[in-house]
Design an enzyme around this catalytic site. Structure first.
Site, PDB file in Angstrom:
ATOM      1  N   GLU A 257       0.894  -1.148   0.018  1.00 39.41           N
ATOM      2  CA  GLU A 257       0.004  -0.065   0.081  1.00 39.41           C
ATOM      3  C   GLU A 257       0.951   1.172  -0.047  1.00 39.41           C
ATOM      4  O   GLU A 257       1.648   1.448   0.733  1.00 39.41           O
ATOM      5  CB  GLU A 257      -1.160   0.040   1.268  1.00 39.41           C
ATOM      6  CG  GLU A 257      -1.941  -1.215   1.172  1.00 39.41           C
ATOM      7  CD  GLU A 257      -3.079  -1.048   0.134  1.00 39.41           C
ATOM      8  OE1 GLU A 257      -3.238   0.183  -0.298  1.00 39.41           O
ATOM      9  OE2 GLU A 257      -3.567  -1.996  -0.503  1.00 39.41           O
ATOM     10  N   CYS A 291      -2.036   9.174   3.795  1.00 40.91           N
ATOM     11  CA  CYS A 291      -1.858   8.822   2.535  1.00 40.91           C
ATOM     12  C   CYS A 291      -3.304   9.052   1.602  1.00 40.91           C
ATOM     13  O   CYS A 291      -3.189   9.164   0.233  1.00 40.91           O
ATOM     14  CB  CYS A 291      -1.709   7.389   2.131  1.00 40.91           C
ATOM     15  SG  CYS A 291      -2.963   6.372   3.275  1.00 40.91           S
TER      16      CYS A 291
HETATM   17  P1  NAD Z   1       8.778   5.180   3.691  1.00 44.53           P
HETATM   18  O1  NAD Z   1       8.703   4.446   2.363  1.00 44.53           O
HETATM   19  O2  NAD Z   1       9.837   6.161   3.781  1.00 44.53           O
HETATM   20  O3  NAD Z   1       8.922   4.283   5.075  1.00 44.53           O
HETATM   21  C1  NAD Z   1       8.052   3.344   5.077  1.00 44.53           C
HETATM   22  C2  NAD Z   1       8.598   1.893   6.048  1.00 44.53           C
HETATM   23  O4  NAD Z   1       9.372   1.576   5.175  1.00 44.53           O
HETATM   24  C3  NAD Z   1       9.327   2.372   7.325  1.00 44.53           C
HETATM   25  O5  NAD Z   1       9.223   1.674   8.274  1.00 44.53           O
HETATM   26  C4  NAD Z   1      10.731   2.347   6.893  1.00 44.53           C
HETATM   27  O6  NAD Z   1      11.555   2.584   8.054  1.00 44.53           O
HETATM   28  C5  NAD Z   1      10.938   1.212   5.969  1.00 44.53           C
HETATM   29  N1  NAD Z   1      11.988   1.295   4.906  1.00 44.53           N
HETATM   30  C6  NAD Z   1      12.689   2.075   4.522  1.00 44.53           C
HETATM   31  N2  NAD Z   1      13.895   1.811   3.709  1.00 44.53           N
HETATM   32  C7  NAD Z   1      13.572   0.343   3.529  1.00 44.53           C
HETATM   33  C8  NAD Z   1      14.372  -0.678   3.017  1.00 44.53           C
HETATM   34  N3  NAD Z   1      15.187  -0.626   2.368  1.00 44.53           N
HETATM   35  N4  NAD Z   1      13.574  -1.846   3.208  1.00 44.53           N
HETATM   36  C9  NAD Z   1      12.586  -2.200   3.952  1.00 44.53           C
HETATM   37  N5  NAD Z   1      11.828  -0.998   4.629  1.00 44.53           N
HETATM   38  C10 NAD Z   1      12.401   0.336   4.409  1.00 44.53           C
HETATM   39  O7  NAD Z   1       7.376   5.818   4.159  1.00 44.53           O
HETATM   40  P2  NAD Z   1       6.744   6.735   5.299  1.00 44.53           P
HETATM   41  O8  NAD Z   1       7.634   8.222   5.055  1.00 44.53           O
HETATM   42  O9  NAD Z   1       7.094   6.223   6.327  1.00 44.53           O
HETATM   43  O10 NAD Z   1       5.415   7.112   5.242  1.00 44.53           O
HETATM   44  C11 NAD Z   1       4.662   7.872   4.018  1.00 44.53           C
HETATM   45  C12 NAD Z   1       4.273   7.260   2.655  1.00 44.53           C
HETATM   46  O11 NAD Z   1       3.577   6.331   2.934  1.00 44.53           O
HETATM   47  C13 NAD Z   1       3.504   7.960   2.079  1.00 44.53           C
HETATM   48  O12 NAD Z   1       4.147   7.997   0.657  1.00 44.53           O
HETATM   49  C14 NAD Z   1       2.281   7.624   2.091  1.00 44.53           C
HETATM   50  O13 NAD Z   1       1.364   7.980   1.041  1.00 44.53           O
HETATM   51  C15 NAD Z   1       2.296   6.203   2.467  1.00 44.53           C
HETATM   52  N6  NAD Z   1       1.444   5.788   2.991  1.00 44.53           N
HETATM   53  C16 NAD Z   1       0.513   4.730   2.228  1.00 44.53           C
HETATM   54  C17 NAD Z   1      -0.680   4.259   2.828  1.00 44.53           C
HETATM   55  C18 NAD Z   1      -1.656   3.427   2.122  1.00 44.53           C
HETATM   56  O14 NAD Z   1      -2.415   2.862   2.529  1.00 44.53           O
HETATM   57  N7  NAD Z   1      -1.355   3.338   0.768  1.00 44.53           N
HETATM   58  C19 NAD Z   1      -0.876   4.424   4.078  1.00 44.53           C
HETATM   59  C20 NAD Z   1      -0.103   5.494   4.834  1.00 44.53           C
HETATM   60  C21 NAD Z   1       0.997   5.831   4.271  1.00 44.53           C
END
Ligand code: NAD
Length: 496
Positions: A257, A291
């Site tokens: 997501e 999001c």
């Molecule tokens: P992000 O992608 O920076 O991080 C998400 C998660 O991934 C965190 O736990 C982070 O530590 C982890 N991560 C980072 N690098 C990684 C790697 N190499 N391998 C595995 N995990 C890794 O996102 P964010 O800044 O925490 O959240 C904001 C984003 O999330 C926005 O783009 C938002 O739209 C999206 N979001 C989507 C939904 C949905 O339901 N579609 C819901 C909430 C947020």
């Protein structure tokens, strides 16, 4: 119940195999309160060896958990729901300290997480297989539904409680074990809190394991771990694509997501009172860090000026400041880099010709040097290619784009790589339904705003917003698989 869930509790431990442990390294990650800018606690920076220990525990515990009768797995989920209610005030306080969640954000998080728990509690009894006729004489076909095994949950910081919960609760209810890796910005409310709450239940050791650490240090190991059977990821599209690749190499199911750039279309015959109410909530709740919040207001030219004027009035009326004030609606942005990115989008959009109607600056908080609160911002004369419109902005920013006919509105709404949520306000419901049908998104809400999540209704993104679905049977199918068992009751005739 006596668990200490206060901000002053000791949060500096990983949860592996039912034990709180310091982990392999002494390194810690500070946790800062975005309202006060003060570090209030620290959590461990897990190493790859800690990650391996988490998966080892999860893999060892899973089979015995899966064999528990449905009623026992259901009871554990119900116990967790009771614990969430019991500690509601502490959880809301943690959300305020860790991610700058206002009172409204805290209450909403607990409400949605409870909804996910209520739905997850029904899954153990609904994990049904099939019985199929056979073309082979004397054969009976059984199709059983079984848990996948170990589910990896990687969650973001914006609504950490319910975004972790929507994966953890159904995965465990279905008989899987879980390794949970929360965001570095929300290690408690997206992760360690779950371990403390589950300790109040009869969940066996090892079924839930929580590792806190930087995505850049342990993320790849988590996403590609050979013991992982499903990688349930919520976060940005950029990181999600990388994580899905790692999961795919390992033949784990990627349930993704991702980001959104959600349109809010207002036609000429829309009820403007209702549209403005929805627009205000959909743009500014949790300071736009959702999001599925409104990223772009796409408004018919005949009502455009009135719409902008009324949205500005509402934006200026919203209390903005520390998340610890009970009347605050717009609290702080999660960190400096996100705040600067938001303000940068506003500046670039104005430089490109838009009009800054209100906001576009930080709101000072007494005693805080460098406030992270961004004033609710409205931009008019915006086009779809401007920075605040074409980027997924995670801030209290409302760019308003005019249109002259419905086809143009749909074209503007769809001119983005994302396809997560959206909304349309129209007096004529058949026009609204037509626009909703043509919007290339996983979710669209008519005469409402795009922020909706109901645990019994499938939730998914299309295009670059994800693959797979959350909620109810849709997610149950992601974390379970079918197994065909046939019974040959009578001797079978073979050709040789
Ligand atoms: P992000 O992608 O920076 O991080 C998400 C998660 O991934 C965190 O736990 C982070 O530590 C982890 N991560 C980072 N690098 C990684 C790697 N190499 N391998 C595995 N995990 C890794 O996102 P964010 O800044 O925490 O959240 C904001 C984003 O999330 C926005 O783009 C938002 O739209 C999206 N979001 C989507 C939904 C949905 O339901 N579609 C819901 C909430 C947020």
């Amino acid at each position: 119940m006596t668990t200490d869930l206060s901000v002053d509790a000791d949060w500096n431990a990983l949860y592996l195999d039912g034990e709180w442990t310091a982990g392999e390294s002494d390194e810690t990650i500070p946790v800062e309160d975005p309202s006060t800018r003060e570090r209030f606690t620290e959590v461990p920076a897990a190493t790859e060896a800690d990650v391996d220990a988490a998966y080892e525990a999860a893999a060892a515990a899973q089979a015995e958990w899966a064999e528990r009768p449905p009623a026992q797995r259901q009871a554990v989920v119900q116990q967790l729901l009771e614990a969430v209610h019991e500690y509601e005030a502490e959880i809301a306080d943690l959300l305020a300290h860790e991610v700058g969640g206002s009172r409204i954000m805290g209450e909403t998080s607990v409400k949605i997480a409870s909804d996910h728990l209520s739905e997850a509690a029904t899954l153990p009894r609904r994990m049904k297989g099939e019985h199929a006729e056979s073309n082979i004489p004397g054969k009976e076909n059984l199709v059983q539904r079984e848990p996948k095994g170990v589910v990896t949950v990687i969650s973001p910081w914006n609504f950490p409680l319910n975004l972790s919960m929507r994966a953890v609760a159904p995965a465990i209810a279905a008989g899987n074990s879980v390794v949970l890796k929360p965001s570095t910005n929300s290690p408690i409310t997206g992760g360690l809190l779950f371990a403390k709450l589950f300790e109040e239940t009869d969940l066996p050791d090892g079924v839930l394991n929580v590792v806190t650490g930087r995505g850049s240090d342990i993320g790849d190991r988590v996403a590609s771990h050979p013991e992982s059977d499903v990688v349930s990821f919520t976060g940005s599209t950029e990181v999600g694509q990388h994580v899905a690749g790692l999961a795919g190499e390992n033949l784990a199911v990627p349930a993704m997501e991702l980001g959104g750039n959600n349109a809010f279309v207002v036609t000429e015959d829309a009820d403007l009172d209702r549209a403005i109410d929805g627009a205000t909530f959909g743009s500014f709740v949790h300071q736009g860090q959702v999001c599925i919040s409104i990223n772009r207001h796409i408004v018919h030219e005949s009502v455009y000026d009135e719409y902008v004027e009324r949205l500005v009035d509402r934006a200026e009326s919203l209390p903005a400041g520390s998340a610890h004030e009970s009347d605050t609606v717009v609290g702080p942005i999660i960190d400096e880099s996100q705040r600067d990115e938001m303000l940068g989008y506003v500046e670039e959009t104005v430089d490109a010709g838009a009009t800054l109607e209100t906001g576009g600056e930080t709101v000072s908080i007494e005693g805080v040097d460098d406030s992270l609160v961004v004033a609710p911002t409205v931009l008019s004369d915006v086009t779809n290619d401007m920075a605040a419109a074409c980027n997924e902005h995670f801030g209290p920013i409302a760019p308003v784009i005019p249109f002259s006919d419905v086809d143009e509105a749909v074209e503007i709404a769809n001119a983005t790589e994302y396809g997560l949520s959206g909304a349309v306000h129209a007096g004529d419901l058949s026009v609204a339904k037509d626009v909703a049908d043509r919007m290339e998104t996983g979710n669209v809400h008519i005469n409402d705003q795009p922020i909706n999540d109901e645990a019994h209704v499938p939730f998914s993104g299309t295009k670059a917003s994800g693959m797979g679905s959350y909620n109810s049977d849709a997610f149950l199918h992601e974390v379970t698989e079918t197994k065909w068992i046939s019974i040959q009751h009578e001797p079978r005739e073979y050709p040789f």
